[in-house]
Design an enzyme around this catalytic site. Structure first.
Site, short mmCIF file in Angstrom:
data_model
loop_
_atom_site.label_atom_id
_atom_site.label_comp_id
_atom_site.label_asym_id
_atom_site.label_seq_id
_atom_site.Cartn_x
_atom_site.Cartn_y
_atom_site.Cartn_z
N GLY A 1 0.93 -1.08 -0.04
CA GLY A 1 -0.10 -0.01 0.14
C GLY A 1 1.02 1.31 -0.16
O GLY A 1 1.84 1.03 -0.60
N CYS A 2 0.35 2.28 0.51
CA CYS A 2 0.97 3.51 0.57
C CYS A 2 2.67 3.53 1.62
O CYS A 2 2.54 2.82 2.36
CB CYS A 2 0.33 4.48 1.53
SG CYS A 2 0.97 5.89 1.97
N PHE A 3 3.54 3.93 0.86
CA PHE A 3 4.84 3.77 1.25
C PHE A 3 4.92 4.69 2.40
O PHE A 3 5.76 4.42 3.44
CB PHE A 3 5.88 3.78 0.34
CG PHE A 3 5.72 5.10 -0.69
CD1 PHE A 3 5.22 6.36 -0.16
CD2 PHE A 3 6.48 5.06 -1.91
CE1 PHE A 3 5.45 7.54 -1.01
CE2 PHE A 3 6.79 6.31 -2.72
CZ PHE A 3 6.05 7.53 -2.15
N TRP A 4 4.19 5.61 2.70
CA TRP A 4 4.32 6.44 3.96
C TRP A 4 3.90 5.53 5.26
O TRP A 4 4.57 5.74 6.34
CB TRP A 4 3.23 7.70 4.07
CG TRP A 4 3.72 8.62 2.67
CD1 TRP A 4 4.74 8.96 2.30
CD2 TRP A 4 2.80 9.43 2.32
NE1 TRP A 4 4.70 9.76 1.36
CE2 TRP A 4 3.45 10.19 1.28
CE3 TRP A 4 1.34 9.94 2.24
CZ2 TRP A 4 2.52 11.16 0.46
CZ3 TRP A 4 0.64 10.56 1.82
CH2 TRP A 4 1.26 11.33 0.73
N CYS A 5 3.10 4.69 5.05
CA CYS A 5 2.63 3.84 6.19
C CYS A 5 3.85 2.83 6.48
O CYS A 5 4.05 2.75 7.82
CB CYS A 5 1.30 3.03 5.72
SG CYS A 5 -0.23 3.92 5.46
#
Length: 180
Positions: free
Chosen positions: A14-18
């Site tokens: 998913g989102c790499f920020w997570c």
């Protein structure tokens, strides 16, 4: 002299920020770099990847000390903080750029990832769709993506999506949290 206390793992979930926010907190992790991998466009930009036409996944590259945290430990955390059963999506983030994947940097990592997936069979409400593939070129994301959560934690996306994953990690893996 070669640094024998560092290995590389590349994960997409998913989102790499997570993923970045969680793994930056893990004991034994030296660095976490957000970026793109698995597509057909050289040096892609965030906007290109978000368009879903590059074939790249948002991913993180983790440099870690295997004497302090093993690849299998990283996989345990990875499978606990994202949903490996949803094809090309995590929550409201939809598209191949949000797929669940392990980009193995060695044959041993590929075998460990396949073994972890087999061990988790039946542990989820649906089959695991995480792909395990050899790691091609990893393209680091633009600088404004690095350490995103710690710099932008006040933003609604960070509060609603990233923060709960960080809290889940802190609750589920207190023994894996970096001491400072």
């Amino acid at each position: 002299m070669t640094d024998t206390t560092s290995e590389t793992a590349i994960l997409a979930g998913g989102c790499f920020w997570c993923l970045e926010a969680v793994f930056l907190l893990a004991e034994g992790v030296h660095t976490v770099t957000s970026g793109y991998i698995g597509g057909h466009v050289d040096a892609p930009t965030y906007h290109q990847v978000c368009d879903g036409t590059t074939g790249h996944a948002e991913a993180i590259r983790i440099e870690f000390d295997p004497a302090r945290i093993t690849f299998d430990d990283l996989l345990e955390i990875f499978f606990a903080i994202h949903d490996p059963t949803t094809l090309n999506r995590q929550g409201n983030d939809v598209g191949t750029q949000y797929r669940s994947a392990i980009f193995a940097t060695t044959p041993a990592q590929a075998a460990a990832a396949q073994a972890r997936i087999a061990a988790l069979a039946g542990a989820y409400h649906a089959p695991i769709v995480t792909e395990v593939v050899p790691a091609p070129v990893f393209w680091p994301a633009e600088p404004y993506h690095h350490d995103y959560f710690s710099r932008n934690g006040h933003q609604p996306y960070c509060q609603v999506i990233v923060a709960p994953k960080v809290q889940k990690f802190l609750r589920a893996f207190p023994q894996r949290v970096r001491s400072t």
